[in-house]
Structure formats: C-alpha cells, structure tokens
Write a protein that holds these residues in place. Structure first.
Motif, short mmCIF file in Angstrom:
data_model
loop_
_atom_site.label_atom_id
_atom_site.label_comp_id
_atom_site.label_asym_id
_atom_site.label_seq_id
_atom_site.Cartn_x
_atom_site.Cartn_y
_atom_site.Cartn_z
N ALA A 177 -3.71 1.62 5.76
CA ALA A 177 -4.28 1.72 4.43
C ALA A 177 -5.54 0.86 4.30
O ALA A 177 -6.54 1.30 3.74
N PHE A 193 2.60 6.11 4.65
CA PHE A 193 2.16 5.93 6.02
C PHE A 193 3.35 5.67 6.95
O PHE A 193 4.26 4.94 6.61
N ARG A 221 -0.04 -4.16 -4.38
CA ARG A 221 -0.58 -3.93 -3.04
C ARG A 221 -2.09 -3.95 -3.04
O ARG A 221 -2.73 -3.57 -4.03
N ILE A 222 -2.65 -4.36 -1.91
CA ILE A 222 -4.10 -4.48 -1.79
C ILE A 222 -4.74 -3.10 -1.94
O ILE A 222 -4.17 -2.09 -1.50
N MET A 233 0.85 -1.17 0.00
CA MET A 233 0.00 0.00 0.00
C MET A 233 0.89 1.23 0.00
O MET A 233 2.08 1.13 -0.19
N SER A 234 0.33 2.38 0.19
CA SER A 234 1.12 3.61 0.10
C SER A 234 2.32 3.56 1.04
O SER A 234 2.22 3.12 2.18
N GLU A 235 3.43 4.06 0.56
CA GLU A 235 4.63 4.11 1.40
C GLU A 235 4.61 5.36 2.28
O GLU A 235 5.52 5.59 3.05
#
Lengths: 92, 253
Positions: free
Chosen positions: B229, A5, B199-200, A1-3
């Motif tokens: 996320a 965070f 990624r999910i 997922m987004s880096e």
C-alpha cells in the motif's frame, strides 16, 4: 492500510542468504529477465513464497515462477527455467 | 580478505558462524534488542540482514531472517526481534535466549535494500511496525558518518507503546541535523495528537514525505500489505518506481 492486499509472500531480498550459500556475488542485486513476460527487474523485487518445502520466486509483472530453490541436507537444487538471463554487475 | 572488503561479497561461500549474546534490553512489551558478538564479523551496510539458525538437541533446525539494527561495532552486531504469535524463532530470541548463549548467524546478506552514506540523494524512510529496524540502521549510519543528507522518517505504529527506539528517535530529531521524524498511529494516538489514529494514507505520505520532484530514494519496510500500500501510494504521488526500494517481512502480526 487496505486489508485486500495479500500477505503471503516476501520479496527477493529474502533470497540473499540462501543464494549467498551458492554464489560469491550478491544475486539479489542482479537483473533477471522473465521467461514469461520479458520483464527485467532486480531479483530483490521478485515475490518469494516460502510455504512450500523450498523457496518459489515469482515475477511481479506476470506472476510466473522465475526461480525455485530447494535446500536439502547435502545439496541445493536451483531451478531457473522461468528466467531468461541474469545480469550481474561485476566492477573492474 | 580485508575486513573492509565489500560487505556481503565474501570471497568464500556464505557459511554459518557462531554468535554469542552479549547483552539485551526490552524495546517494547513484545520486542527485544539483542547485541551479539560475532568473531570475525566482516562489517555490513545499513539495510542488510542476517539469517539466524536454531538447532535443537534432536537435530531439528529452523532459520529466519532479521535485519541488522545498527552499524557494526567491531565484532558486535545488533538485532531487534519482534515476538510473533506462535513464532518459534522469535519467541526463543525474545524470551529465552540468554547472555552467553550461542546461536548460528549467516551474513551480512542483501545488497539491494541498502543505503550507502556517500549517496547524496534525499532519503524517505517509510516504516510499518518492526519495519523500522533496517531503517534505524540507516539513521544510525548517517549519524556515524556525519552525513548531512536530508532524511525523513514516516513511522507507522499501532500505539505509542509499540514504538521502537522511541527515546533515541525523539533525541535524533533534534540532534541529528536534517533528520525529520513523523509518527503515524494506527490504533491509538497520544492525547492531543493532531492526526486521528488510522492507517497511513497517500495524504500522509504527501504531507510528511518529500515531493517526488526532489527525487528522493524511498525505502519502505514492513509487513507485506503495508509495503504494497505504501509503495503504491508513493508511485501514485509521482515517485519513480526505480527509486522505491522495498523490504517485505511477509505476513503481518
């Protein structure tokens, strides 16, 4: 997922053992009220930083420190200055 | 106090007890499942964890939390430990810790990230990497209780070789009525896998999870960034934040 965070904290579930050493009830299911923003939520949902010599739990709403817990060799020190109240469910 | 007393709510202060390794097997190239004998274990709920403490001969001591992977079998409990780079506790437990060796255990603890078998609400489990461990305890407890509560698991792993409990989950999807298992690969998917590795996303959770209107209880566990996320995506899909329970493992590996 987004880096984007941040990865440097856990949640209040991580306090269950250290607080279980002090209290006979599970404090992570208690509802704490933040002295900073007034937000109420489960202690399990706080953001816990453990890099310091101790555990620092911050409000997920305003990031203010609600609890600090330091365990020494023969004592524990719990600072609740950032917490207005803890509501603990006690059946019966 | 009776052994059927509320798990995690001991009449006395939580204290350390000595556990002994009874058996182990390698789950993946970097993770090992440990079965420990803990005399007097009071029982636990799926989703609870234990603190493990190691003490060196010179008195240096360090501790970490590990989720319980299965319902208790009498005095026997199960943990699955992922070896972290430079992890002093995980490295010891996954490589060196041998049958018959003692460690100190404290628990069970944590009353929030738990599933109680009588709860009839549908359940959505979202696991990132080793975040599968407490969710597997819920799946196994559901089976043990003979529950028909609808369960869906969305399990994000890097590659097929990183999947924990792979054979059991394949079997469970067929044998455990009302359990759906979907695996999302982030680095490399098996040949012919419809979804490309990545990624999910909210779209994955929309397609593979329950609609928000079913009002499922959602349990999300994994590294902090993954949990942020995934939980955020569930809120965006309309799930009530009060029905989303999270367990963050801290820094991802």
């Amino acid at each position: 997922m987004s880096e984007d965070f941040t990865d440097d904290y856990e949640d209040g579930n991580a306090l269950a053992g250290p607080l279980g050493e002090l209290f006979a009830v599970d404090v992570t299911t208690a509802i704490g009220r933040c002295a900073g923003c007034g937000r109420s939520g489960r202690v399990a949902e706080l953001r816990v930083y453990s890099h310091a010599p101790g555990l620092v739990a911050r409000c997920p709403g305003c990031d203010r420190v609600m609890m600090r817990l330091v365990r020494g060799p023969d004592a524990a020190w719990l600072d609740l200055r950032g917490t207005v109240s803890l509501r603990v469910a006690l059946p019966g | 106090m009776a052994r059927t007393a509320l798990p995690g709510r001991l009449s006395t202060r939580l204290t350390w007890r000595v556990a002994t390794l009874a058996e182990f097997h390698d789950e993946t190239a970097t993770a090992r499942t440990l079965r420990l004998d803990v005399p007097g274990w009071p029982g636990h709920l799926p989703g609870q964890h234990v603190d493990v403490r190691l003490t060196d001969e010179d008195g240096y001591s360090t501790q970490r939390s590990y989720s319980l992977a299965a319902p208790a079998d009498g005095d026997r409990i199960e943990l699955t430990v992922q070896r972290l780079p430079d992890g002093e506790v995980s490295g010891y437990l996954a490589d060196t810790y041998a049958v018959g060796d003692p460690i100190e255990i404290r628990g069970p603890v944590g009353g929030w990230f738990v599933w109680r078998p009588p709860d009839p609400a549908p359940v959505l489990l979202v696991a990132g990497g080793s975040g599968i461990v407490p969710l597997m305890a819920m799946i196994r407890s559901r089976r043990q209780a003979g529950s028909r509560v609808p369960f869906r698991l969305v399990y994000s792993v890097r590659t097929p070789a990183d999947q924990f409990y792979a054979a059991e989950l394949r079997r469970s999807a067929r044998a455990d009525g009302g359990l759906d298992v979907a695996v999302v690969y982030t680095r490399s998917a098996p040949d012919g896998w419809a979804r490309p590795a990545g990624r999910i996303t909210a779209a994955d959770l929309e397609a593979l999870g329950w609609p928000a209107s079913f009002e499922p209880t959602c349990y999300v566990c994994g590294p902090t960034g993954f949990v942020e996320a995934a939980a955020g995506a569930l809120v965006d899909l309309g799930h009530d934040p009060r029905r989303i329970r999270t367990e963050r493992f801290g820094p991802s590996t």
